[in-house]
Design an enzyme around this catalytic site. Structure first.
Site: not given
Length: 390
Positions: A192, A314, A367
């Site tokens: 990630d 982000y 994940h």
């Protein structure tokens, strides 16, 4: 007006010093959380029979009832304080990290990097197998000294008060951290956002970084597709497209308006819980994670007030869009079977010119690989380290 500042003290060591850190959340903060949960103003039930509109009402109600009346934050707190936590100041920002040294003095230093909505907690179950392999099916030659930082704006690291804490800056800070801890040679691992930062660290290639292992490569956001995609590439592109079509709302919000969504999540435990719970349900094997493990992460975000600051990563990332980050140092890629997008080997070969390890035949895991399958995760790191050391 109530303050958004967390109720525990975050010491900020001066200069290059490193200070031990102990988590001590105030009783008042836990009481406030319970009170807020019990006063939740609930939305109507979904109008579908599955989770296509988000976390089903009955499932979230059950989670919050347990959060208020069954979950014990103090249990996690005690465990973390036993393992060894620290804080140091790098580039003007207080950085929290765990450091657990192996009983084997010649162990390989390993930097472990998390993403969102994970945290440094993802790696806690893997610490034992990594640092003490003889007790977990390995040999002394497989041992690691582990360093597990909290990303800036996450967990017990400081929340940046200005712009510029993008993956490249974080990568530089982490190299400073490893130098400060006395490690002149080390490996880095990430998935990630941790995969992005590890990749940028590999691009920087500071003296001492011997290799990078990834379980979610940065290029999955913009794959290095060939002019005539292979069947494996086509399958990965289709999988990635389905993910963003069905689950990509969080990504759009956090890369465009992290402050706006941050208000809602910082004010409402139910909102913060739903925002993160949805991802653990969709991105992980739900049969291997306990409710406590999921609430550990949700509680960490709530008690540290990091909904907005974590989402800003982000926003920072898209301020300076880059093309494919190619690496020339040793790289390993592990593709867990329930990953959001299963990367084809050809993509790894196009991006990484010294690909030492690639495995897409792992028995289980999604994940949050280290959290879901700590033993399988550890085995992948061992294989990569052996490939680098040979």
């Amino acid at each position: 007006m109530p303050s958004s500042t967390p109720d525990f003290s975050l010491p900020s060591p001066e200069g290059d010093s490193v200070a031990p850190f102990s988590v001590q959340v105030a009783d008042s903060a836990l009481a406030d959380l319970t009170d807020r949960i019990r006063r939740t103003r609930w939305a109507d039930s979904e109008t579908v029979s599955d989770d296509g509109q988000g976390v089903p009402l009955d499932r979230l109600r059950a989670l919050l009832e347990y959060w208020a009346d069954g979950y014990d934050w103090r249990k996690l707190e005690a465990r973390l304080n036993e393992l060894g936590q620290f804080r140091t100041t790098i580039d003007g920002l207080g950085v929290h990290f765990m450091q657990v040294r192996s009983p084997h003095p010649d162990a390989t230093p390993l930097l472990l990097l998390h993403g969102w909505p994970g945290s440094f907690l993802e790696f806690v179950k893997a610490i034992g197998p990594l640092t003490d392999p003889a007790s977990h099916g390995g040999s002394a030659a497989d041992a690691f000294h582990v360093v597990i930082p909290s990303m800036p704006g996450y967990g017990f690291s400081d929340r940046p008060t200005g712009t510029g804490w993008d993956p490249d800056r974080i990568a530089r800070a982490y190299h400073v951290l490893m130098e400060r801890l006395g490690f002149d040679a080390y490996l880095a691992q990430g998935g990630d956002w941790g995969g992005v930062v590890a990749t940028r660290l590999g691009k920087l290639r500071p003296a001492g970084l011997r290799g990078v292992h990834l379980n979610f490569p940065e290029y999955l956001a913009a794959p290095p597709v060939g002019t005539e995609p292979t069947p494996e590439e086509q399958a990965a592109l289709a999988q990635g497209g389905r993910f963003f079509q069905q689950h990509g709302g969080y990504h759009i919000l956090q890369r465009t308006k992290p402050q706006t969504i941050g208000y809602a999540l910082t004010d409402s435990p139910a909102g913060q819980a739903a925002w993160i719970y949805e991802k653990f349900l969709a991105w992980a094997d739900p049969d291997v994670l306990s409710t406590d493990e999921i609430l550990d992460h949700i509680s960490l975000y709530w008690l540290t007030g990091t909904a907005a600051s974590s989402a800003r990563l982000y926003w920072e990332y898209v301020q300076h869009p880059l093309g494919l980050t190619e690496l020339d140092l040793p790289v390993g890629v592990s593709v867990f079977p329930q990953e959001l997008t299963r990367t084809p080997r050809i993509w790894a070969e196009r991006a990484y010119h010294d690909l030492r390890h690639f495995n897409d035949d792992i028995a289980a895991g999604g994940h949050f690989a280290a959290l879901e399958q700590p033993q399988l995760f550890t085995e992948e790191i061992r294989k990569f380290a052996r490939a680098v050391n040979q």
